[in-house]
Design a protein around this motif. Structure first.
Motif, PDB file in Angstrom:
ATOM      1  N   UNK A 216      14.056   2.825   0.686  1.00 54.17           N
ATOM      2  CA  UNK A 216      15.293   3.752   0.152  1.00 54.17           C
ATOM      3  C   UNK A 216      15.585   3.264  -1.157  1.00 54.17           C
ATOM      4  N   UNK A 217      14.882   2.279  -1.682  1.00 55.77           N
ATOM      5  CA  UNK A 217      14.979   2.036  -3.558  1.00 55.77           C
ATOM      6  C   UNK A 217      13.733   2.474  -3.871  1.00 55.77           C
ATOM      7  N   UNK A 218      13.798   3.527  -4.727  1.00 57.02           N
ATOM      8  CA  UNK A 218      12.452   4.133  -5.235  1.00 57.02           C
ATOM      9  C   UNK A 218      11.912   3.241  -6.210  1.00 57.02           C
ATOM     10  N   UNK A 219      12.973   2.438  -7.133  1.00 56.31           N
ATOM     11  CA  UNK A 219      12.295   1.685  -8.049  1.00 56.31           C
ATOM     12  C   UNK A 219      11.427   0.705  -7.544  1.00 56.31           C
ATOM     13  N   UNK A 220      11.955  -0.018  -6.585  1.00 57.20           N
ATOM     14  CA  UNK A 220      11.168  -1.001  -6.048  1.00 57.20           C
ATOM     15  C   UNK A 220      10.209  -0.613  -5.332  1.00 57.20           C
ATOM     16  N   UNK A 221      10.054   0.394  -4.365  1.00 53.61           N
ATOM     17  CA  UNK A 221       9.013   0.949  -3.749  1.00 53.61           C
ATOM     18  C   UNK A 221       7.888   1.376  -4.995  1.00 53.61           C
ATOM     19  N   UNK A 222       8.186   1.935  -5.828  1.00 53.47           N
ATOM     20  CA  UNK A 222       7.298   2.437  -6.974  1.00 53.47           C
ATOM     21  C   UNK A 222       6.572   1.325  -7.487  1.00 53.47           C
ATOM     22  N   UNK A 223       7.371   0.274  -7.923  1.00 54.50           N
ATOM     23  CA  UNK A 223       6.965  -0.865  -8.572  1.00 54.50           C
ATOM     24  C   UNK A 223       5.826  -1.483  -7.940  1.00 54.50           C
ATOM     25  N   UNK A 224       6.201  -1.843  -6.539  1.00 58.00           N
ATOM     26  CA  UNK A 224       5.138  -2.741  -5.661  1.00 58.00           C
ATOM     27  C   UNK A 224       4.002  -1.836  -5.243  1.00 58.00           C
ATOM     28  N   UNK A 225       4.267  -0.589  -4.982  1.00 56.25           N
ATOM     29  CA  UNK A 225       3.132   0.155  -4.532  1.00 56.25           C
ATOM     30  C   UNK A 225       2.228   0.645  -5.770  1.00 56.25           C
ATOM     31  N   UNK A 226       2.841   0.522  -7.076  1.00 63.71           N
ATOM     32  CA  UNK A 226       1.917   0.715  -8.348  1.00 63.71           C
ATOM     33  C   UNK A 226       1.020  -0.309  -8.271  1.00 63.71           C
ATOM     34  N   UNK A 227       1.551  -1.717  -8.140  1.00 65.12           N
ATOM     35  CA  UNK A 227       0.671  -2.591  -8.173  1.00 65.12           C
ATOM     36  C   UNK A 227      -0.352  -3.028  -7.133  1.00 65.12           C
ATOM     37  N   UNK A 228       0.109  -2.406  -5.984  1.00 70.08           N
ATOM     38  CA  UNK A 228      -0.711  -2.370  -4.680  1.00 70.08           C
ATOM     39  C   UNK A 228      -2.067  -1.787  -5.081  1.00 70.08           C
ATOM     40  N   UNK A 229      -1.812  -0.436  -5.556  1.00 68.81           N
ATOM     41  CA  UNK A 229      -3.107   0.543  -5.757  1.00 68.81           C
ATOM     42  C   UNK A 229      -3.781   0.018  -6.969  1.00 68.81           C
ATOM     43  N   UNK A 230      -2.956  -0.548  -7.957  1.00 65.50           N
ATOM     44  CA  UNK A 230      -3.708  -0.790  -8.950  1.00 65.50           C
ATOM     45  C   UNK A 230      -4.547  -1.967  -8.970  1.00 65.50           C
ATOM     46  N   UNK A 231      -4.413  -3.098  -8.239  1.00 66.35           N
ATOM     47  CA  UNK A 231      -5.116  -4.234  -7.831  1.00 66.35           C
ATOM     48  C   UNK A 231      -6.128  -3.957  -6.666  1.00 66.35           C
ATOM     49  N   UNK A 232      -5.494  -2.919  -5.819  1.00 66.26           N
ATOM     50  CA  UNK A 232      -6.821  -2.536  -4.947  1.00 66.26           C
ATOM     51  C   UNK A 232      -7.812  -1.819  -5.253  1.00 66.26           C
ATOM     52  N   UNK A 233      -7.666  -1.223  -6.338  1.00 65.37           N
ATOM     53  CA  UNK A 233      -8.759  -0.356  -7.018  1.00 65.37           C
ATOM     54  C   UNK A 233      -9.644  -1.307  -8.134  1.00 65.37           C
ATOM     55  N   UNK A 234      -8.717  -1.787  -8.828  1.00 65.97           N
ATOM     56  CA  UNK A 234      -9.189  -2.668 -10.006  1.00 65.97           C
ATOM     57  C   UNK A 234      -9.416  -4.199  -9.597  1.00 65.97           C
ATOM     58  N   UNK A 235      -9.227  -4.723  -8.680  1.00 69.33           N
ATOM     59  CA  UNK A 235      -9.626  -6.297  -8.435  1.00 69.33           C
ATOM     60  C   UNK A 235     -11.057  -6.149  -8.287  1.00 69.33           C
ATOM     61  N   UNK A 236     -11.545  -7.186  -8.911  1.00 68.91           N
ATOM     62  CA  UNK A 236     -13.197  -7.535  -8.643  1.00 68.91           C
ATOM     63  C   UNK A 236     -13.352  -9.029  -8.340  1.00 68.91           C
ATOM     64  N   UNK A 237     -12.161  -9.569  -7.605  1.00 68.38           N
ATOM     65  CA  UNK A 237     -12.318 -11.076  -7.361  1.00 68.38           C
ATOM     66  C   UNK A 237     -13.329 -11.052  -6.348  1.00 68.38           C
ATOM     67  N   UNK A 238     -13.534 -10.360  -5.295  1.00 71.29           N
ATOM     68  CA  UNK A 238     -14.610 -10.563  -4.386  1.00 71.29           C
ATOM     69  C   UNK A 238     -15.775 -10.399  -4.597  1.00 71.29           C
ATOM     70  N   UNK A 239     -16.113 -10.030  -5.907  1.00 68.33           N
ATOM     71  CA  UNK A 239     -17.565  -9.933  -6.318  1.00 68.33           C
ATOM     72  C   UNK A 239     -17.960 -10.586  -7.296  1.00 68.33           C
ATOM     73  N   UNK A 240     -17.143 -11.781  -7.915  1.00 62.59           N
ATOM     74  CA  UNK A 240     -17.239 -12.629  -8.424  1.00 62.59           C
ATOM     75  C   UNK A 240     -18.605 -13.751  -8.231  1.00 62.59           C
TER      76      UNK A 240
END
Length: 408
Positions: A216-240
């Motif tokens: 119901x709070x689009x700014x909160x949803x947008x912020x945390x979902x932005x972080x979710x997809x960014x790290x989901x795609x860009x994280x390379x920790x498992x490959x270290x």
């Protein structure tokens, strides 16, 4: 930008909680390094590394909403105690099975799953304690210090993990046991000062109330979902482990350095954020940091130098912590105290998805196309996410200036 002069660390309960979370998170980071290294040593498989992340994520997916209700209905300190004691039991199992030599990849996956379940309940309860002991006006600073503490753990944990692997797997596991016990003792001295109305009963309505609140709070949803997809795609920790072993050829010590590099960048920026407020430029800062994160991920993927790789990972950590502070503060400032557990559980689900499921995605992609192409593709994907969020899905985020969104 404003400079904060009164330190939230003068609050003794917050100080105890802050140090306890450092020890607990450090233990978890050591476990992540050791389990990943042990898995790769046993299987020599990128897919199996990805399954470690999946094993941690699935319990989080199933248990997040119940964990939030639990944090709002029962004593939050007690929840943390129980979770950390269960984590201690898992560590004891890992020590015994490693010493006796009968540990297998299945045992490691089971241990990862139990640890994931424990962290699912511990995370929301621990995070929800902060508004119980800190005044509202100090929440942004508390979020920055919390981020600093978590990144300190990400420095200490991976570094110790990489070094302790050389001394022996069981030594690393025993170190995590000591850290967890210290955390339990420190939590005992945390005292709440703000009255929190407890959840009287549970049901379908309360079960999904945290999700409804966030959506119901689009700014909160947008912020945390932005972080979710960014790290989901860009994280390379498992490959270290692959980069350390096959590409940079640095071994366990290099793995510890690679794991620590993002945390070094993060702690530097988070300490700056404890002194300087970004409240007048939240949206612009958020997207700028995401672009830096994506470009640094691509740089790491193409690097063949340990020093350039460390620098790239330093930048990813520095950029990522900005999102962590913004997201944490938005959630805590705009959530009623009696709902902190449920909403923080949803936030934890987003964080866990980006981290654990991101490891699965990275491991699977690396198994299909190789570690280097997988990392570069992830960085490009993160840039695409930034553009989509900024111009199509959540354009309101671009002009976000204040933490108090007044939505709902």
């Amino acid at each position: 930008m404003n400079v904060n002069t009164s330190s939230v660390l003068h609050n003794r309960s917050f100080l105890h909680l802050w140090i306890a979370r450092i020890f607990s998170a450090s233990a978890f980071q050591i476990l992540s390094v050791v389990i990943g290294w042990q898995m790769y040593a046993l299987t020599d498989s990128a897919f199996q590394l990805g399954f470690v992340g999946l094993a941690q994520f699935l319990p989080m997916l199933l248990l997040t909403l119940p964990a939030g209700q639990t944090a709002d209905r029962y004593d939050r300190r007690t929840i943390v105690y129980i979770c950390q004691l269960m984590e201690c039991a898992v560590v004891v199992f890992l020590v015994i099975s490693s010493i006796e030599g009968w540990i297998t990849s299945v045992h490691l996956l089971i241990a990862a799953a139990i640890l994931g379940a424990c962290r699912t309940f511990e995370g929301p309860a621990s995070a929800a304690l902060v508004p119980d002991i800190v005044d509202r006006e100090q929440l942004p600073q508390a979020a920055a210090w919390s981020a600093s503490g978590m990144q300190t753990a990400m420095i200490v944990g991976p570094s110790l993990g990489g070094v302790l692997v050389i001394w022996g797997i069981s030594t690393a596991y025993i170190t995590t046991l000591v850290a967890l016990l210290i955390s339990v003792v420190l939590i005992f001295f945390v005292k709440t000062v703000h009255f929190v109305k407890k959840l009287d009963a549970v049901g379908i309505d309360t079960f999904f109330s945290g999700l409804r609140f966030v959506f119901a709070r689009k700014i909160i949803l947008g912020t945390i979902s932005l972080d979710l997809f960014a790290v989901l795609l860009g994280g390379a920790t498992a490959l270290l482990p692959i980069f350390a072993d096959e590409i940079l050829k640095t071994g366990p010590t290099g793995l510890g350095l690679l794991r620590a590099a993002p945390a070094v960048g993060a702690i530097v920026v988070s300490l700056i954020l404890t002194r300087i407020s970004i409240e007048k430029a939240i949206g612009k800062t958020l997207f700028a940091s995401l672009v830096v994160f994506a470009l640094a991920t691509i740089l790491f993927g193409i690097s063949r130098s340990i020093w350039l790789s460390l620098f790239a990972l330093f930048l990813t950590g520095a950029a990522d912590v900005v999102s962590v502070v913004i997201r944490s503060t938005l959630v805590q400032v705009n959530t009623p105290q009696e709902m902190q557990g449920r909403v923080n559980a949803v936030n934890s689900l987003f964080i866990g998805t980006s981290n654990q499921l991101g490891e699965f995605e990275s491991g699977t992609m690396a198994g299909l196309v190789g570690a280097v192409p997988a990392t570069i593709i992830g960085g490009v994907g993160t840039l695409a996410v930034a553009v989509i969020w900024m111009y199509w899905l959540f354009p309101v985020l671009r002009n976000l200036k204040t933490y108090s969104t007044e939505e709902g």
